[in-house]
Design a protein around this motif. Structure first.
Motif, short mmCIF file in Angstrom:
data_model
loop_
_atom_site.label_atom_id
_atom_site.label_comp_id
_atom_site.label_asym_id
_atom_site.label_seq_id
_atom_site.Cartn_x
_atom_site.Cartn_y
_atom_site.Cartn_z
N VAL A 105 -13.36 49.86 121.60
CA VAL A 105 -12.15 50.41 122.24
C VAL A 105 -10.93 50.00 121.42
O VAL A 105 -10.04 50.81 121.15
CB VAL A 105 -12.03 49.93 123.70
N GLU A 106 -10.91 48.74 121.02
CA GLU A 106 -9.81 48.21 120.21
C GLU A 106 -9.64 49.04 118.93
O GLU A 106 -8.53 49.42 118.55
CB GLU A 106 -10.14 46.75 119.86
N ARG A 107 -10.76 49.34 118.28
CA ARG A 107 -10.70 50.06 117.00
C ARG A 107 -10.30 51.52 117.15
O ARG A 107 -9.68 52.09 116.27
CB ARG A 107 -12.06 49.99 116.30
N TYR A 108 -10.72 52.14 118.24
CA TYR A 108 -10.56 53.59 118.34
C TYR A 108 -9.54 54.06 119.38
O TYR A 108 -9.36 55.27 119.54
CB TYR A 108 -11.92 54.25 118.61
N ALA A 109 -8.90 53.12 120.07
CA ALA A 109 -7.99 53.54 121.15
C ALA A 109 -6.89 54.46 120.62
O ALA A 109 -6.65 55.54 121.18
CB ALA A 109 -7.40 52.31 121.82
N GLU A 110 -6.23 54.05 119.55
CA GLU A 110 -5.11 54.85 119.05
C GLU A 110 -5.56 56.22 118.58
O GLU A 110 -4.93 57.23 118.86
CB GLU A 110 -4.40 54.11 117.92
N GLN A 111 -6.65 56.22 117.82
CA GLN A 111 -7.15 57.49 117.30
C GLN A 111 -7.54 58.44 118.45
O GLN A 111 -7.21 59.63 118.42
CB GLN A 111 -8.36 57.25 116.40
N ALA A 112 -8.23 57.88 119.44
CA ALA A 112 -8.65 58.70 120.57
C ALA A 112 -7.43 59.28 121.30
O ALA A 112 -7.43 60.45 121.70
CB ALA A 112 -9.50 57.87 121.53
N ARG A 113 -6.40 58.46 121.45
CA ARG A 113 -5.20 58.93 122.15
C ARG A 113 -4.49 60.02 121.35
O ARG A 113 -3.98 60.99 121.90
CB ARG A 113 -4.25 57.75 122.41
N ARG A 114 -4.45 59.85 120.03
CA ARG A 114 -3.80 60.87 119.19
C ARG A 114 -4.56 62.18 119.25
O ARG A 114 -3.97 63.26 119.38
CB ARG A 114 -3.71 60.39 117.72
N VAL A 115 -5.89 62.09 119.14
CA VAL A 115 -6.70 63.31 119.14
C VAL A 115 -6.56 64.02 120.49
O VAL A 115 -6.42 65.25 120.55
CB VAL A 115 -8.17 62.98 118.80
N ALA A 116 -6.58 63.24 121.57
CA ALA A 116 -6.42 63.87 122.89
C ALA A 116 -5.04 64.50 123.01
O ALA A 116 -4.88 65.57 123.60
CB ALA A 116 -6.61 62.82 123.99
N ARG A 117 -4.06 63.87 122.41
CA ARG A 117 -2.69 64.38 122.51
C ARG A 117 -2.49 65.64 121.67
O ARG A 117 -1.56 66.41 121.91
CB ARG A 117 -1.70 63.30 122.07
N ALA A 118 -3.35 65.84 120.69
CA ALA A 118 -3.27 67.08 119.90
C ALA A 118 -3.59 68.29 120.77
O ALA A 118 -3.17 69.40 120.50
CB ALA A 118 -4.24 67.01 118.72
N VAL A 119 -4.36 68.05 121.83
CA VAL A 119 -4.78 69.15 122.72
C VAL A 119 -3.95 69.17 124.00
O VAL A 119 -3.65 70.22 124.55
CB VAL A 119 -6.28 68.99 123.07
N LEU A 120 -3.57 67.99 124.46
CA LEU A 120 -2.85 67.87 125.73
C LEU A 120 -1.45 67.34 125.45
O LEU A 120 -1.31 66.22 124.98
CB LEU A 120 -3.58 66.90 126.65
N GLN A 121 -0.44 68.11 125.73
CA GLN A 121 0.90 67.65 125.37
C GLN A 121 1.37 66.49 126.23
O GLN A 121 2.06 65.61 125.75
CB GLN A 121 1.90 68.81 125.43
N ASP A 122 0.98 66.51 127.48
CA ASP A 122 1.40 65.43 128.38
C ASP A 122 0.70 64.13 127.97
O ASP A 122 -0.53 64.05 127.98
CB ASP A 122 1.03 65.82 129.82
N ARG A 128 -16.07 63.40 118.99
CA ARG A 128 -16.63 64.61 119.60
C ARG A 128 -16.46 64.54 121.12
O ARG A 128 -16.09 65.51 121.78
CB ARG A 128 -18.11 64.74 119.22
N ILE A 129 -16.74 63.37 121.67
CA ILE A 129 -16.60 63.18 123.12
C ILE A 129 -15.13 63.28 123.53
O ILE A 129 -14.79 63.89 124.54
CB ILE A 129 -17.21 61.81 123.53
N VAL A 130 -14.25 62.71 122.71
CA VAL A 130 -12.81 62.78 123.01
C VAL A 130 -12.35 64.25 122.98
O VAL A 130 -11.63 64.70 123.88
CB VAL A 130 -12.00 61.95 121.97
N ALA A 131 -12.77 64.97 121.95
CA ALA A 131 -12.37 66.38 121.82
C ALA A 131 -12.84 67.18 123.04
O ALA A 131 -12.09 67.99 123.60
CB ALA A 131 -12.94 66.97 120.54
N ASN A 132 -14.06 66.94 123.47
CA ASN A 132 -14.58 67.66 124.64
C ASN A 132 -13.82 67.30 125.90
O ASN A 132 -13.49 68.16 126.71
CB ASN A 132 -16.08 67.35 124.83
N ALA A 133 -13.54 66.00 126.05
CA ALA A 133 -12.83 65.55 127.25
C ALA A 133 -11.43 66.18 127.30
O ALA A 133 -10.98 66.64 128.36
CB ALA A 133 -12.74 64.03 127.27
N ALA A 134 -10.76 66.20 126.16
CA ALA A 134 -9.40 66.75 126.12
C ALA A 134 -9.41 68.26 126.34
O ALA A 134 -8.57 68.81 127.07
CB ALA A 134 -8.75 66.41 124.78
N THR A 135 -10.37 68.94 125.72
CA THR A 135 -10.45 70.39 125.88
C THR A 135 -10.77 70.77 127.32
O THR A 135 -10.18 71.70 127.88
CB THR A 135 -11.52 70.97 124.93
#
Lengths: 196, 113
Positions: free
Chosen positions: A39-56, A90-97
């Motif tokens: 979680v420590e390693r990927y938190a920022e990346q996951a948040r950025r990728v999710a934010r690419a799809v979800l503006q809020d 992949r899981i992050v992208a699916n969750a955000a989409t």
């Protein structure tokens, strides 16, 4: 604008992939500290990728959190011979989409204002925030797959092949999605720089 | 913009990448609150090991039921096949009798043939 380093290459990348696969295996065996490290390693990346799809940003964080929890439950499906990052993204992208699909269109309508509003630029921070707002709005107007492709490629440094696997589409389609997204975003960025 | 605009370009664009990264970067740069939130939620989630064992036990129970049914069917068929096909001199007497016929009488009838 500072250009931050992207994913490491070569030996450093292999060492990192091995370490993360080890963490995932330990997490799968019930080691919550190992999961915490991932979680420590990927938190920022996951948040950025999710934010690419979800503006809020709150929506994006919720999607990123859902993705981490889904990953924890699905860890038995993870192949430790392969890098952990693409599997998680992949899981992050699916969750955000999925979250974007469920969302109402009301929020999207308000994005138009961000794109057309020029207005005064009192200082550098405000300018940067305005540009960021425009970029986020432009990303939000792209189809989710396109936003994800350009973010994963240009921001997170994944290869076309890795993104193809994450999004479940052919590599050529990834190239095309990145191309179209870049055309839109570069125009926006160039206009902004010309105005500076 | 540094890289040429072509779909065949395989290199990341560092300028666009940096601009997007800055735009997408959460404002709380450390993300400590987010990580704490995820870990707290993970603590409530079922343990993956227990989850896997539970899944295995469900599969095990299903497999045991199938095996028991298969074994039962096999034993039943074998038992029927093992029943001796006897011949008696007076089959009607065997059927009409209230008591089960003596095995010696049955085999004697078979031996006479």
């Amino acid at each position: 604008m500072a250009i931050e380093p992207q994913r490491p290459d070569g030996a450093a990348r292999n060492a990192r992939d091995e370490a993360e696969a080890g963490l995932a295996v330990r997490a799968r065996a019930g080691d919550r500290a190992a999961f915490g490290e991932l979680v420590e390693r990927y938190a920022e990346q996951a948040r950025r990728v999710a934010r690419a799809v979800l503006q809020d940003p709150d929506d994006a964080d919720d999607a990123a959190q859902d993705a981490f929890l889904a990953a924890l439950v699905k860890l038995h499906q993870y192949d430790a011979q392969r890098p952990f990052g693409p599997w998680l993204m992949r899981i992050v992208a699916n969750a955000a989409t999925d979250r974007r699909r469920r969302r109402t269109v009301r929020r999207a309508e308000s994005l138009e204002e961000g794109l057309v509003a020029g207005g005064p630029r009192p200082d550098v921070v405000a300018e940067r925030e305005a540009l960021n707002g425009r970029l986020r709005a432009a990303l939000a107007q792209l189809p989710p797959r396109r936003s994800l492709a350009v973010t994963l490629f240009d921001v997170e440094g994944y290869s076309h092949a890795e993104i193809a696997e994450m999004l479940g589409i052919p590599e050529g389609t990834v190239r095309s999605e990145v191309f179209h997204a870049r055309r839109r975003l570069r125009t926006l960025l160039a206009d902004w720089r010309r105005d500076e | 913009m540094t890289a040429p605009l072509t779909p065949f370009d395989h290199r990341p664009d560092p300028v666009l990448g940096a601009a997007l990264r800055d735009a997408l970067q959460p404002r709380d740069r450390e993300g400590a609150a987010f990580r704490a939130r995820v870990l707290a939620a993970a603590a409530q989630a079922p343990d993956p090991v227990v989850d896997v064992l539970a899944r295995w036990s469900r599969l095990g129970i299903a497999a045991a039921i199938v095996a028991a049914l298969a074994a039962g069917a096999l034993v039943g068929r074998t038992g029927r096949a093992a029943e001796p096909a006897v011949a008696v001199s007076d089959p009607g007497a065997v059927i009409a009798g209230v008591q089960a016929p003596d095995a010696n009488i049955l085999f004697a009838g078979y031996a006479e043939r």
